[in-house]
Enzyme design. Sequence first.
Site, PDB file in Angstrom:
ATOM      1  N   LYS A  31       3.417 -13.907  34.006  1.00  0.00           N
ATOM      2  CA  LYS A  31       3.584 -12.619  33.334  1.00  0.00           C
ATOM      3  C   LYS A  31       4.997 -12.521  32.766  1.00  0.00           C
ATOM      4  O   LYS A  31       5.958 -13.102  33.302  1.00  0.00           O
ATOM      5  CB  LYS A  31       3.304 -11.433  34.257  1.00  0.00           C
ATOM      6  CG  LYS A  31       4.313 -11.198  35.402  1.00  0.00           C
ATOM      7  CD  LYS A  31       5.501 -10.319  35.023  1.00  0.00           C
ATOM      8  CE  LYS A  31       6.535 -10.280  36.138  1.00  0.00           C
ATOM      9  NZ  LYS A  31       7.899 -10.325  35.776  1.00  0.00           N
ATOM     10  N   ASP A 158       3.621  -7.315  41.816  1.00  0.00           N
ATOM     11  CA  ASP A 158       3.077  -7.865  40.567  1.00  0.00           C
ATOM     12  C   ASP A 158       1.677  -8.458  40.736  1.00  0.00           C
ATOM     13  O   ASP A 158       1.056  -8.856  39.751  1.00  0.00           O
ATOM     14  CB  ASP A 158       3.983  -8.993  40.037  1.00  0.00           C
ATOM     15  CG  ASP A 158       5.370  -8.512  39.649  1.00  0.00           C
ATOM     16  OD1 ASP A 158       5.522  -7.314  39.357  1.00  0.00           O
ATOM     17  OD2 ASP A 158       6.294  -9.349  39.627  1.00  0.00           O
TER      18      ASP A 158
END
Length: 320
Positions: A31, A158
Amino acid sequence: MTEAWWPPEGEGGDRPRPAGAGSVRVRVPAKINLYLGVGPLRGDGYHEVSTVYHAISLYDELTARRGDTLTLTMEGEGAGELPLDESNLIMRAARELADYAGVRAHARLHLRKQIPLAGGLAGGSADAAATLVACDALWGTGLSREELAVIAGRIGSDVPFLVHGGTALGTGRGEAVSPVLARAGSWHWVVTLADGGLATPEVYAQIDRMRAAGEAPRSVDAPDDLLAALRQRDPAVLGAALGNDLQPAALALWPALGKTLSAGLEAGALAAIVSGSGPSCVFLARDRPGAEKLAADLAAAGVCRAARTAHGPVAGARIV
Ligand code: C5P
């Protein structure tokens, strides 16, 4: 014209597996944060954040096979450095899922790693997300992606995003994710990898110190410009809206990143930011050929260990 991401299920074959599949292979992306607004430190040691996550085509791969106990082996980035014991987020994810589903945490797990350690690309979180998806299929526990995301939130801030992928707004400590409405199509990026890593807690602590000393601005506002830019197809507009509150802290801890960022801009990047807590940096290119040229220029400039092209958004952890 517009579509909501989560990306389509089934990309890469997200088929439910029958209980007792002998072997399951899952691919999971890195990401980047297109926008990372960091608020105050909370009582629980986390910072309130407002972030826009974006999954890119730089992947780790996790294979889960039947076993009589829980074991982990690996190859690639960080092999020999990354502990493979119970402290590894992969082991924690397998145990959390087994507890939740009431099954025994028996599997032979093997990781093929391309996402660097402690790079600001959420590689460890990605591997945890891949483990949840792989073991759910291996053990036939059949949980929904929403249930997996709830378990994911216990493992790291996350991890829920990496179960879903795409482009998503993250709030709370980052674990509360909702998809972002964006135009279909890809953005083209270059990611530079550094020689070494930065520990996320140290970068957050550094921004707190800098803010207390008046050396870094308080939180940037809500990511409205960024969300509006995602609804257009103009990379220059997107580039102008990228932002990362942790960047001054990462630069203070790793001053050479300043050279990496300016080398990218000189080579024609539309924008350059530190990825999350760093030290990886992200550069926006106009198109794929632009990204390839930019990656070659950054590699040749000697300002990074490696430069990789990637596109986004891509799906989160998926069976392949
Ligand atoms: O959630 P995760 O375990 O990945 O977070 C690692 C560390 O990063 C936390 O222990 C905390 O120090 C810092 N962090 C934070 N605020 C967040 C997310 C992470 O301060 N929203």
